[in-house]
Design a protein around this motif. Structure first.
Motif, PDB file in Angstrom:
ATOM      1  N   GLN A 116     -22.404  17.867 -10.692  1.00  0.00           N
ATOM      2  CA  GLN A 116     -23.352  18.822 -10.099  1.00  0.00           C
ATOM      3  C   GLN A 116     -23.305  18.745  -8.575  1.00  0.00           C
ATOM      4  N   VAL A 117     -23.230  17.531  -8.039  1.00  0.00           N
ATOM      5  CA  VAL A 117     -23.134  17.351  -6.584  1.00  0.00           C
ATOM      6  C   VAL A 117     -21.853  17.999  -6.068  1.00  0.00           C
ATOM      7  N   ALA A 118     -20.769  17.865  -6.827  1.00  0.00           N
ATOM      8  CA  ALA A 118     -19.470  18.407  -6.409  1.00  0.00           C
ATOM      9  C   ALA A 118     -19.491  19.934  -6.325  1.00  0.00           C
ATOM     10  N   LEU A 119     -20.370  20.572  -7.071  1.00  0.00           N
ATOM     11  CA  LEU A 119     -20.454  22.038  -7.043  1.00  0.00           C
ATOM     12  C   LEU A 119     -21.090  22.568  -5.759  1.00  0.00           C
ATOM     13  N   LEU A 120     -21.814  21.726  -5.077  1.00  0.00           N
ATOM     14  CA  LEU A 120     -22.488  22.140  -3.853  1.00  0.00           C
ATOM     15  C   LEU A 120     -21.602  21.814  -2.647  1.00  0.00           C
ATOM     16  N   PRO A 121     -21.469  22.733  -1.707  1.00  0.00           N
ATOM     17  CA  PRO A 121     -20.547  22.506  -0.589  1.00  0.00           C
ATOM     18  C   PRO A 121     -21.048  21.420   0.372  1.00  0.00           C
ATOM     19  N   SER A 122     -20.288  20.336   0.451  1.00  0.00           N
ATOM     20  CA  SER A 122     -20.589  19.273   1.405  1.00  0.00           C
ATOM     21  C   SER A 122     -19.479  18.236   1.353  1.00  0.00           C
ATOM     22  N   ARG A 123     -19.042  17.786   2.517  1.00  0.00           N
ATOM     23  CA  ARG A 123     -18.024  16.740   2.576  1.00  0.00           C
ATOM     24  C   ARG A 123     -18.647  15.389   2.925  1.00  0.00           C
ATOM     25  N   ARG A 124     -19.957  15.393   3.169  1.00  0.00           N
ATOM     26  CA  ARG A 124     -20.599  14.146   3.580  1.00  0.00           C
ATOM     27  C   ARG A 124     -20.575  13.087   2.487  1.00  0.00           C
ATOM     28  N   PHE A 125     -20.616  13.492   1.220  1.00  0.00           N
ATOM     29  CA  PHE A 125     -20.595  12.515   0.136  1.00  0.00           C
ATOM     30  C   PHE A 125     -19.217  11.882   0.014  1.00  0.00           C
ATOM     31  N   GLU A 126     -18.182  12.692   0.216  1.00  0.00           N
ATOM     32  CA  GLU A 126     -16.812  12.159   0.196  1.00  0.00           C
ATOM     33  C   GLU A 126     -16.629  11.128   1.302  1.00  0.00           C
ATOM     34  N   ALA A 127     -17.117  11.421   2.480  1.00  0.00           N
ATOM     35  CA  ALA A 127     -16.998  10.477   3.589  1.00  0.00           C
ATOM     36  C   ALA A 127     -17.784   9.200   3.300  1.00  0.00           C
ATOM     37  N   ALA A 128     -18.923   9.326   2.626  1.00  0.00           N
ATOM     38  CA  ALA A 128     -19.766   8.159   2.339  1.00  0.00           C
ATOM     39  C   ALA A 128     -19.182   7.275   1.246  1.00  0.00           C
ATOM     40  N   LEU A 129     -18.393   7.864   0.342  1.00  0.00           N
ATOM     41  CA  LEU A 129     -17.861   7.128  -0.809  1.00  0.00           C
ATOM     42  C   LEU A 129     -16.390   6.763  -0.704  1.00  0.00           C
ATOM     43  N   GLY A 130     -15.651   7.510   0.113  1.00  0.00           N
ATOM     44  CA  GLY A 130     -14.211   7.321   0.142  1.00  0.00           C
ATOM     45  C   GLY A 130     -13.517   8.079  -0.978  1.00  0.00           C
ATOM     46  N   MET A 131     -14.253   8.907  -1.688  1.00  0.00           N
ATOM     47  CA  MET A 131     -13.705   9.787  -2.733  1.00  0.00           C
ATOM     48  C   MET A 131     -14.691  10.928  -2.945  1.00  0.00           C
ATOM     49  N   THR A 132     -14.227  11.981  -3.546  1.00  0.00           N
ATOM     50  CA  THR A 132     -15.107  13.115  -3.804  1.00  0.00           C
ATOM     51  C   THR A 132     -16.063  12.773  -4.943  1.00  0.00           C
ATOM     52  N   PRO A 133     -17.208  13.442  -5.010  1.00  0.00           N
ATOM     53  CA  PRO A 133     -18.086  13.248  -6.171  1.00  0.00           C
ATOM     54  C   PRO A 133     -17.375  13.585  -7.487  1.00  0.00           C
ATOM     55  N   ALA A 134     -16.482  14.584  -7.481  1.00  0.00           N
ATOM     56  CA  ALA A 134     -15.741  14.920  -8.699  1.00  0.00           C
ATOM     57  C   ALA A 134     -14.829  13.768  -9.131  1.00  0.00           C
ATOM     58  N   ALA A 135     -14.179  13.121  -8.160  1.00  0.00           N
ATOM     59  CA  ALA A 135     -13.333  11.963  -8.486  1.00  0.00           C
ATOM     60  C   ALA A 135     -14.182  10.806  -9.006  1.00  0.00           C
ATOM     61  N   LEU A 136     -15.368  10.628  -8.430  1.00  0.00           N
ATOM     62  CA  LEU A 136     -16.257   9.573  -8.908  1.00  0.00           C
ATOM     63  C   LEU A 136     -16.740   9.874 -10.325  1.00  0.00           C
ATOM     64  N   PHE A 163     -15.710  -2.410 -12.779  1.00  0.00           N
ATOM     65  CA  PHE A 163     -15.094  -1.106 -12.558  1.00  0.00           C
ATOM     66  C   PHE A 163     -13.736  -1.280 -11.885  1.00  0.00           C
ATOM     67  N   ASP A 164     -12.841  -0.330 -12.140  1.00  0.00           N
ATOM     68  CA  ASP A 164     -11.493  -0.373 -11.578  1.00  0.00           C
ATOM     69  C   ASP A 164     -11.380   0.386 -10.253  1.00  0.00           C
ATOM     70  N   PHE A 165     -12.464   0.645  -9.594  1.00  0.00           N
ATOM     71  CA  PHE A 165     -12.460   1.371  -8.326  1.00  0.00           C
ATOM     72  C   PHE A 165     -13.476   0.725  -7.404  1.00  0.00           C
ATOM     73  N   ILE A 166     -13.351   1.046  -6.134  1.00  0.00           N
ATOM     74  CA  ILE A 166     -14.358   0.605  -5.166  1.00  0.00           C
ATOM     75  C   ILE A 166     -14.862   1.823  -4.414  1.00  0.00           C
ATOM     76  N   LEU A 167     -16.053   1.701  -3.907  1.00  0.00           N
ATOM     77  CA  LEU A 167     -16.629   2.727  -3.047  1.00  0.00           C
ATOM     78  C   LEU A 167     -16.404   2.275  -1.620  1.00  0.00           C
ATOM     79  N   ALA A 168     -15.818   3.133  -0.810  1.00  0.00           N
ATOM     80  CA  ALA A 168     -15.485   2.723   0.562  1.00  0.00           C
ATOM     81  C   ALA A 168     -15.682   3.909   1.488  1.00  0.00           C
ATOM     82  N   ALA A 169     -16.639   3.779   2.381  1.00  0.00           N
ATOM     83  CA  ALA A 169     -16.894   4.834   3.347  1.00  0.00           C
ATOM     84  C   ALA A 169     -15.705   5.008   4.271  1.00  0.00           C
ATOM     85  N   LYS A 170     -15.378   6.259   4.545  1.00  0.00           N
ATOM     86  CA  LYS A 170     -14.323   6.550   5.513  1.00  0.00           C
ATOM     87  C   LYS A 170     -14.909   6.445   6.902  1.00  0.00           C
TER      88      LYS A 170
END
Length: 174
Positions: A116-136, A163-170
């Motif tokens: 649902q977050v991925a449907l809304l236009p914003s790149r701030r979540f990707e920058a905060a996570l190091g991946m898109t909400p859709a990838a998460l 988990f096999d991934f990490i969250l990493a802010a860009k």
């Protein structure tokens, strides 16, 4: 173990409750209060949650992110995002407990919120996570295929992440 990490990663029934039990690692700590969601994705509270999550402290990450979720009442996108992170952290606790059904439900709900977050236009979540909400969302769904036997973290040692991934802010420049 890093001195800024709790003495154990809380698991219900295995350790003293962190805030309610006098032996808990966060007993009588001052609660964190977040008043506004502005700047939340670059806040120390958010980054602390990421650090805890990446190092296997899932209950503690959930607790770190909860004040951000409460502060996000005026931003549906932030509210969905933080609720997804909280559910993903809860899935980590359930995975560690060996509760496959509960872990799968939490992870699936988290994935749905990230979509649902991925449907809304914003790149701030990707920058905060190091991946898109859709990838998460994809990572959250994959999290339900965990090993049958998980080693319990030794006291005083950083737990192994499930988990096999990490969250990493860009970085701001990258």
């Amino acid at each position: 173990m890093r001195p800024d990490f709790p003495g154990y990663a809380y698991l219900p029934g295995k350790h003293p409750h962190p805030v309610r039990d006098p032996l808990g690692h966060s007993y009588q700590s001052d609660p964190v209060t977040v008043v506004t969601v502005e700047g939340s994705l670059s806040s120390n509270v958010f980054r602390r949650g990421i650090d805890l999550f990446n190092h296997g402290y899932y209950w503690e990450a959930h607790e770190a992110w909860e004040p951000l979720w409460h502060a996000a009442k005026q931003s549906a996108q932030h509210r969905l995002f933080f609720k997804g992170l909280i559910l993903l952290a809860a899935a980590g606790v359930k995975i560690r407990e060996g509760k496959r059904g509960a872990a799968a439900r939490h992870a699936a709900r988290a994935a749905g919120l990230f979509r649902q977050v991925a449907l809304l236009p914003s790149r701030r979540f990707e920058a905060a996570l190091g991946m898109t909400p859709a990838a998460l969302a994809v990572e959250a769904e994959a999290a339900t295929t965990f090993p049958t036997v998980l080693r319990e973290p030794a006291p005083g040692r950083i737990p192994e992440p499930v988990f096999d991934f990490i969250l990493a802010a860009k970085s701001e420049s990258g």
